[in-house]
Design an enzyme around this catalytic site. Sequence first.
Site, short mmCIF file in Angstrom:
data_model
loop_
_atom_site.label_atom_id
_atom_site.label_comp_id
_atom_site.label_asym_id
_atom_site.label_seq_id
_atom_site.Cartn_x
_atom_site.Cartn_y
_atom_site.Cartn_z
N HIS A 440 93.13 55.27 -31.53
CA HIS A 440 93.20 56.59 -30.88
C HIS A 440 94.66 56.87 -30.55
O HIS A 440 95.18 56.42 -29.54
CB HIS A 440 92.33 56.59 -29.62
CG HIS A 440 92.20 57.93 -28.96
ND1 HIS A 440 91.14 58.24 -28.13
CD2 HIS A 440 92.97 59.04 -28.99
CE1 HIS A 440 91.28 59.48 -27.69
NE2 HIS A 440 92.40 59.98 -28.19
N ALA A 517 93.49 68.24 -22.05
CA ALA A 517 94.61 68.93 -22.68
C ALA A 517 94.21 69.53 -24.03
O ALA A 517 94.88 69.34 -25.05
CB ALA A 517 95.78 67.97 -22.85
N ARG A 604 74.18 58.56 -6.81
CA ARG A 604 72.96 59.29 -7.17
C ARG A 604 73.02 59.79 -8.61
O ARG A 604 71.98 59.92 -9.26
CB ARG A 604 72.75 60.49 -6.24
CG ARG A 604 72.37 60.12 -4.81
CD ARG A 604 71.87 61.32 -4.04
NE ARG A 604 71.48 60.95 -2.69
CZ ARG A 604 72.29 61.00 -1.64
NH1 ARG A 604 73.55 61.41 -1.81
NH2 ARG A 604 71.86 60.66 -0.45
N HIS A 628 96.51 56.38 -16.22
CA HIS A 628 95.16 56.86 -16.48
C HIS A 628 94.09 56.11 -15.69
O HIS A 628 93.02 56.66 -15.43
CB HIS A 628 94.83 56.76 -17.98
CG HIS A 628 95.44 57.86 -18.80
ND1 HIS A 628 96.77 57.87 -19.15
CD2 HIS A 628 94.88 58.98 -19.33
CE1 HIS A 628 97.01 58.95 -19.87
NE2 HIS A 628 95.89 59.64 -19.99
N ASP A 651 96.23 56.60 -26.87
CA ASP A 651 96.06 58.06 -26.71
C ASP A 651 97.44 58.71 -26.66
O ASP A 651 97.66 59.69 -25.94
CB ASP A 651 95.25 58.38 -25.45
CG ASP A 651 94.77 59.84 -25.40
OD1 ASP A 651 94.70 60.47 -26.47
OD2 ASP A 651 94.51 60.34 -24.30
N GLY A 687 97.39 63.22 -22.68
CA GLY A 687 97.66 62.02 -23.45
C GLY A 687 98.61 61.10 -22.71
O GLY A 687 98.81 61.23 -21.49
#
Length: 761
Positions: A440, A517, A604, A628, A651, A687
């Site tokens: 990725h 993004a 929940r 991140h 990423d 990213g």
Amino acid sequence: MRHVIALDVGGTGMKAALVGAHGTTPPAGAPPTPPLLHQARRATGRERGPDAVVESILGFAAELRAYGERRFGEPAAAVGVAVPGIVDAEQGTAVYAANLGWRDVPLRALLSERLGGVPVALGHDVRTGGLAEGRIGAGQGADRFLFVPLGTGIAGAIGVGGTVEAGAHGFAGEIGHIVVRPGGVSCPCRQRGCLERYASASAVSEAWAAASGNPEADAADCAKAVDSGDPRAREVWQGAVDALADGLVTALTLLDPRTLIIGGGLAEAGETLFTPLRAAVRHRVTFQKLPSIVPAALGDTAGCLGAGLLAWDLLTTTPTTVGGNHLMATASERDLERDRNPDRDQDRDRDQDRQSPVPGRAPRPSHHASRSAPRTVLSGARVVLPTGIVDGGRVVVEGSRIADGSRWPEGAAGIAGIAEGAQVIDLTGHWVVPGFVDMHNHGGGGASFTSGTADEILHGIHTHRRHGTTTLVASTVTVDMDFLAQRAGLLSELAEQGEIAGVHFEGPFISPCRKGAHSESLLRHPDPEEVRKVIDAARGRARMVTLATELPGGIDSVRLLAEHGVIAAIGHTDATYEQTAEAIDAGATVATHLFNAMPQLGHREPGPVAALLEDERVTVELINDGVHLHPASLELAFRHAGGSRVAFITDAMDAAGFGDGRYRLGPLEVEVSAGVARLVEGGSIAGSTLTLDRAFQRAVTVDRLPVEDVVAAISANPARLLGVHDRVGSLEPGKDADLVVLDAQFGLKGVMRRGEWVVAP
């Protein structure tokens, strides 16, 4: 075996090698690199005076000649010598070197006489190293380059058409004496404000010693302090970077190089130097074309390799051009190759055409060092194998494949059997791990995989390759569907050429509630017919599609992808726990950057995170850049998914390996500051600027993950998901020789891809 002697003379020591002919025809576009048949080192003996230095050089050369005659059955055919200071290469005279104390030494004549009349080439050390970097190192393929090593001082080598320009009087390339701070610090050259008084390794050492109050502190200490956030170190470092950028912009204004290669001790700081430097140069240029700014690839072997090239050039009557690089071949080698393949010239022309990613486009210069021996043995390192960590291990590479990976044998007989005829590299104190696999990745080195030209995309691929990513899937972002199909076609061509492992489509089939993004106006539902158009455009090279599977058509699209052997990844989703479980049952097997762009875990409403972590059929992507994910989230993922179901990804976007500034991600504008990418409008994270070598180092040193788990997450697991585990992802016999060399602190020191050094250790 025909060979030459190469000598690289420094202030206190000499490095030498016996260098063979390249002998075999390399792959199209990759110039042949003469193999180092034997290497040795000696002290110069300068403490005994300049005459002793000259005698040390002559004696060392005589020893090498005798060894070569015994070992290879004939004496060296020529000698190449690189020396510091002022050199008159045409007359073969070492004119002056302050650190060696000599003046007007007729070194060429003395060596030729001592060695029985063999031809001798004499070169300046920086220009000789630059010659090697230009032909077979980081400047490989560039018709014009500037090599700037940042050491005790700063010099430069100007490369044009495969040669290095010495200038009318032998002073070309003295970039260190460009005045960047008028009226500033005095320089021994009798000017004030010279570049090397602000940006050399010695200048940074001096400034940091004063700022830190530690007289023993040096430039390497300053770089470490910068990485740890010390404001005093950052001020010193930025001052050096700014001065260097000012000098480099002056140089590129005059010379217009295609590639700017930075080497020397200061370059060992890696991205601590290159990220702010690229940004500073980029900020300063106006009408000038921004060159690729890359680290030197050959390390301290550049001088020897360059001296070897000088020696082989003496035996040449006509330059041979391979893949745009002007290389030299002896008459006998040319005749032998012509007899073996009379159609070679026509074949080479066709090969060069095939290199072009797009018909009619010139091949993109490669920035990796092609320095592979037929057989290479990496010895003494801690080697991470599928069976575990082997201390004092070895990896044997033959051609482009791994021949063996195990423990280094005990006893002279066992060692000799393995080392016979091989280039042996001692990596004691280092780690050897499989090449990294990034499934990725949106770009790097200033290039976008979604919008860049073929040349720019290749530059982005090579940027990540220099950071250890030997297998890469190119990811796109949300754009117009017609444009996306066109990009898919271009990227599939690069996949067919073996540059990438396939294409990942992240968008447009994602949720507007979790768009991140991505341009909301271009998003669409994952209608199976639309998804089919995208994967068809990739001509069998689509590897993964990210979907918000709760949207209309999502589950049917998951089934479609599974039927076509394409990974269905759940991401940018607003799905519930139950909807996510349904998508997994339909065939989804990957979580796109888990935790990011999806509902968070609730007591929940557990949402997609719980469903993705608990299901053994799912591998979760993680972006381990310290931005991140909180460390506790990373630990939670590993605890529940285990080492076999985590894949580290970058990423990455354009700014990875390039620096802060303004960029575009598809149609959206992105601001990168302090290495964090965010949309200009809205501020969403856009990213990362991560490279996988940094992800590896952080995982081990900060997150304290076991090395074996990190290797699995960064190599073996993504290779398995992509269906390429039969070739890459682990160090096993028969697989591609893709590997990364790390130091004891897990910093990157070397990268090999398919048996060739991208970054030499």
